[in-house]
Design a protein around this motif. Structure first.
Motif, mmCIF file in Angstrom:
data_model
loop_
_atom_site.group_PDB
_atom_site.id
_atom_site.type_symbol
_atom_site.label_atom_id
_atom_site.label_comp_id
_atom_site.label_asym_id
_atom_site.label_seq_id
_atom_site.Cartn_x
_atom_site.Cartn_y
_atom_site.Cartn_z
ATOM 1 N N PHE A 238 0.836 -1.200 0.000
ATOM 2 C CA PHE A 238 0.000 0.000 0.000
ATOM 3 C C PHE A 238 0.877 1.258 0.000
ATOM 4 C CE2 PHE A 238 -3.623 -2.538 0.398
ATOM 5 C CZ PHE A 238 -4.770 -1.773 0.517
ATOM 6 N N VAL A 239 1.926 1.237 0.797
ATOM 7 C CA VAL A 239 2.840 2.384 0.835
ATOM 8 C C VAL A 239 3.433 2.628 -0.546
ATOM 9 C CG1 VAL A 239 5.017 3.249 1.761
ATOM 10 C CG2 VAL A 239 3.393 2.121 3.287
ATOM 11 N N ALA A 240 3.872 1.563 -1.215
ATOM 12 C CA ALA A 240 4.490 1.700 -2.532
ATOM 13 C C ALA A 240 3.513 2.271 -3.558
ATOM 14 C CB ALA A 240 5.019 0.348 -2.998
ATOM 15 N N VAL A 241 2.260 1.813 -3.506
ATOM 16 C CA VAL A 241 1.252 2.284 -4.473
ATOM 17 C C VAL A 241 0.892 3.745 -4.234
ATOM 18 C CG1 VAL A 241 -1.162 2.001 -5.197
ATOM 19 C CG2 VAL A 241 0.292 -0.014 -4.892
ATOM 20 N N LEU A 242 0.811 4.135 -2.967
ATOM 21 C CA LEU A 242 0.341 5.486 -2.640
ATOM 22 C C LEU A 242 1.463 6.519 -2.517
ATOM 23 C CD1 LEU A 242 -2.353 4.473 0.003
ATOM 24 C CD2 LEU A 242 -2.767 5.280 -2.341
ATOM 25 N N LYS A 243 2.699 6.076 -2.495
ATOM 26 C CA LYS A 243 3.841 6.979 -2.291
ATOM 27 C C LYS A 243 3.886 8.128 -3.288
ATOM 28 C CE LYS A 243 7.580 8.073 -0.054
ATOM 29 N NZ LYS A 243 7.478 8.539 1.358
ATOM 30 N N PRO A 244 3.574 7.916 -4.565
ATOM 31 C CA PRO A 244 3.627 9.043 -5.512
ATOM 32 C C PRO A 244 2.688 10.188 -5.164
ATOM 33 C CG PRO A 244 3.594 6.956 -6.697
ATOM 34 C CD PRO A 244 3.301 6.640 -5.263
ATOM 35 N N PHE A 245 1.708 9.950 -4.326
ATOM 36 C CA PHE A 245 0.712 10.976 -3.979
ATOM 37 C C PHE A 245 0.865 11.444 -2.529
ATOM 38 C CE2 PHE A 245 -1.010 7.682 -6.818
ATOM 39 C CZ PHE A 245 -1.028 8.420 -8.000
ATOM 40 N N ASP A 246 1.980 11.102 -1.915
ATOM 41 C CA ASP A 246 2.197 11.372 -0.494
ATOM 42 C C ASP A 246 2.557 12.835 -0.248
ATOM 43 O OD1 ASP A 246 2.717 11.225 2.196
ATOM 44 O OD2 ASP A 246 4.643 10.181 1.967
ATOM 45 N N THR A 247 1.689 13.547 0.458
ATOM 46 C CA THR A 247 1.983 14.919 0.884
ATOM 47 C C THR A 247 1.933 15.013 2.409
ATOM 48 O OG1 THR A 247 -0.368 15.532 0.715
ATOM 49 C CG2 THR A 247 1.009 15.881 -1.239
ATOM 50 N N LEU A 248 1.982 13.863 3.058
ATOM 51 C CA LEU A 248 1.870 13.783 4.510
ATOM 52 C C LEU A 248 3.229 13.999 5.170
ATOM 53 C CD1 LEU A 248 -0.344 10.576 4.571
ATOM 54 C CD2 LEU A 248 -1.132 12.906 5.039
ATOM 55 N N PRO A 249 3.229 14.309 6.454
ATOM 56 C CA PRO A 249 4.505 14.423 7.169
ATOM 57 C C PRO A 249 5.300 13.116 7.066
ATOM 58 C CG PRO A 249 2.707 15.307 8.492
ATOM 59 C CD PRO A 249 2.072 14.632 7.317
ATOM 60 N N ALA A 250 6.602 13.214 7.223
ATOM 61 C CA ALA A 250 7.476 12.048 7.102
ATOM 62 C C ALA A 250 7.021 10.916 8.024
ATOM 63 C CB ALA A 250 8.913 12.435 7.432
ATOM 64 N N GLY A 251 6.912 9.708 7.457
ATOM 65 C CA GLY A 251 6.544 8.537 8.241
ATOM 66 C C GLY A 251 5.055 8.343 8.437
ATOM 67 N N GLU A 252 4.267 9.380 8.068
ATOM 68 C CA GLU A 252 2.827 9.308 8.323
ATOM 69 C C GLU A 252 2.120 8.349 7.369
ATOM 70 O OE1 GLU A 252 -0.690 10.247 10.417
ATOM 71 O OE2 GLU A 252 1.438 10.618 10.871
ATOM 72 N N LEU A 253 2.595 8.270 6.131
ATOM 73 C CA LEU A 253 1.922 7.412 5.151
ATOM 74 C C LEU A 253 1.900 5.957 5.610
ATOM 75 C CD1 LEU A 253 0.551 6.940 2.425
ATOM 76 C CD2 LEU A 253 2.840 6.736 1.406
ATOM 77 N N GLU A 254 3.012 5.459 6.099
ATOM 78 C CA GLU A 254 3.052 4.061 6.534
ATOM 79 C C GLU A 254 2.073 3.823 7.679
ATOM 80 O OE1 GLU A 254 6.156 0.588 8.041
ATOM 81 O OE2 GLU A 254 6.918 2.482 7.243
ATOM 82 N N LYS A 255 1.983 4.769 8.606
ATOM 83 C CA LYS A 255 1.039 4.626 9.716
ATOM 84 C C LYS A 255 -0.392 4.552 9.197
ATOM 85 C CE LYS A 255 4.005 7.325 12.814
ATOM 86 N NZ LYS A 255 4.143 8.614 13.547
ATOM 87 N N ARG A 256 -0.705 5.409 8.225
ATOM 88 C CA ARG A 256 -2.068 5.415 7.698
ATOM 89 C C ARG A 256 -2.351 4.154 6.882
ATOM 90 N NH1 ARG A 256 -3.738 11.770 6.680
ATOM 91 N NH2 ARG A 256 -2.689 12.537 8.555
ATOM 92 N N CYS A 257 -1.318 3.639 6.219
ATOM 93 C CA CYS A 257 -1.516 2.401 5.465
ATOM 94 C C CYS A 257 -1.829 1.232 6.387
ATOM 95 C CB CYS A 257 -0.286 2.104 4.607
ATOM 96 S SG CYS A 257 -0.181 3.136 3.124
ATOM 97 N N ILE A 258 -1.313 1.256 7.599
ATOM 98 C CA ILE A 258 -1.688 0.238 8.583
ATOM 99 C C ILE A 258 -3.195 0.292 8.814
ATOM 100 C CG2 ILE A 258 -1.486 -0.472 11.005
ATOM 101 C CD1 ILE A 258 1.420 0.590 10.918
ATOM 102 N N GLY A 259 -3.715 1.512 8.937
ATOM 103 C CA GLY A 259 -5.161 1.682 9.113
ATOM 104 C C GLY A 259 -5.942 1.292 7.873
ATOM 105 N N PHE A 260 -5.410 1.638 6.690
ATOM 106 C CA PHE A 260 -6.099 1.276 5.448
ATOM 107 C C PHE A 260 -6.242 -0.247 5.335
ATOM 108 C CE2 PHE A 260 -4.030 5.229 3.307
ATOM 109 C CZ PHE A 260 -4.939 6.059 3.951
ATOM 110 N N VAL A 261 -5.145 -0.950 5.595
ATOM 111 C CA VAL A 261 -5.179 -2.415 5.469
ATOM 112 C C VAL A 261 -6.134 -3.013 6.496
ATOM 113 C CG1 VAL A 261 -3.817 -4.530 5.691
ATOM 114 C CG2 VAL A 261 -2.891 -2.570 4.446
ATOM 115 N N GLY A 262 -6.144 -2.471 7.711
ATOM 116 C CA GLY A 262 -7.090 -2.953 8.721
ATOM 117 C C GLY A 262 -8.526 -2.756 8.271
ATOM 118 N N ALA A 263 -8.798 -1.599 7.673
ATOM 119 C CA ALA A 263 -10.148 -1.343 7.163
ATOM 120 C C ALA A 263 -10.477 -2.283 6.009
ATOM 121 C CB ALA A 263 -10.257 0.117 6.702
#
Length: 215
Positions: free
Chosen positions: A157-182
């Protein structure tokens, strides 16, 4: 890709290919090819006879090889089940990656495809994955492998969404944990019949879109 949850886990659109084993002596194969043949045969045993009948001895008979060959590859029944668990998930991960690896897309299109592909893949090979997981119930190995597979999905998920990442450093991976859980929860609801596929995909895409917004 890990199945949506331990209670429901990754049926395929056209079940994973598993050749019907032969009763004639097996020809000599390279080690990796033999491993693949044994795993495919193990899957056939589970589908035909149930997980209780998946023993190293029965696998040797169905695959047309000697018991030492099977023991050399897997060591124990638990080792065989763990490898089969990983193998089933690997097939789904491959399907997921192939679906996502097409042409360049914008953010909205990527998120929609990500949501649709994940929900589709997470309801693939559910019966097989769940059956093998149930046979491993309570084992420490299962818990460790399940977490390993879950982590792999998060990284995808991180790899797919990385090109669109405007979040603070490290935040995307944290949110991807939530995305996968959902995604796991929505896939489980789909399997139970609480949601249909379109509803699950739409909700998942909305959650991802909202989660990608900087705060």
């Amino acid at each position: 890709m890990v199945a949506h949850s331990e209670q429901n886990a990754l049926k395929t659109p056209a079940k994973m290919p598993a050749k019907t084993p032969s009763t004639t002596p097996a020809r000599r194969l390279p080690k990796e090819a033999r491993r693949q043949q044994l795993l495919a045969t193990a899957l056939v045993i589970i589908r035909d006879e149930g997980a209780d009948r998946l023993t190293l001895g029965n696998l040797a008979i169905r695959a047309g090889v000697s018991k030492p060959v099977v023991y050399e590859h897997f060591g124990t029944r638990s080792g065989l089940l763990i490898e089969l668990y990983r193998w089933i998930d690997t097939e789904r991960v491959s399907a997921f990656q192939a679906a996502m690896a097409a042409e360049t897309r914008g953010q909205d299109q990527t998120i929609r495809l990500l949501a649709t592909t994940y929900i589709h893949c997470a309801t693939d090979i559910t019966d097989d994955f769940h059956t093998v997981g149930a046979a491993l119930a309570g084992s420490e190995e299962k818990a460790a492998v399940f977490q390993e597979l879950l982590n792999n999905v998060i990284l995808m998920f991180v790899a797919v969404l990385k090109p669109f990442d405007t979040l603070p450093a490290g935040e995307l991976e944290k949110r991807c944990i939530g995305f996968v859980g959902a995604g796991e929860a929505l896939s489980s609801a789909l399997v139970r019949g609480t949601l249909d596929a379109r509803e699950a995909e739409t909700v998942f895409a909305s959650l991802i879109s909202g989660g990608m917004a900087a705060r």
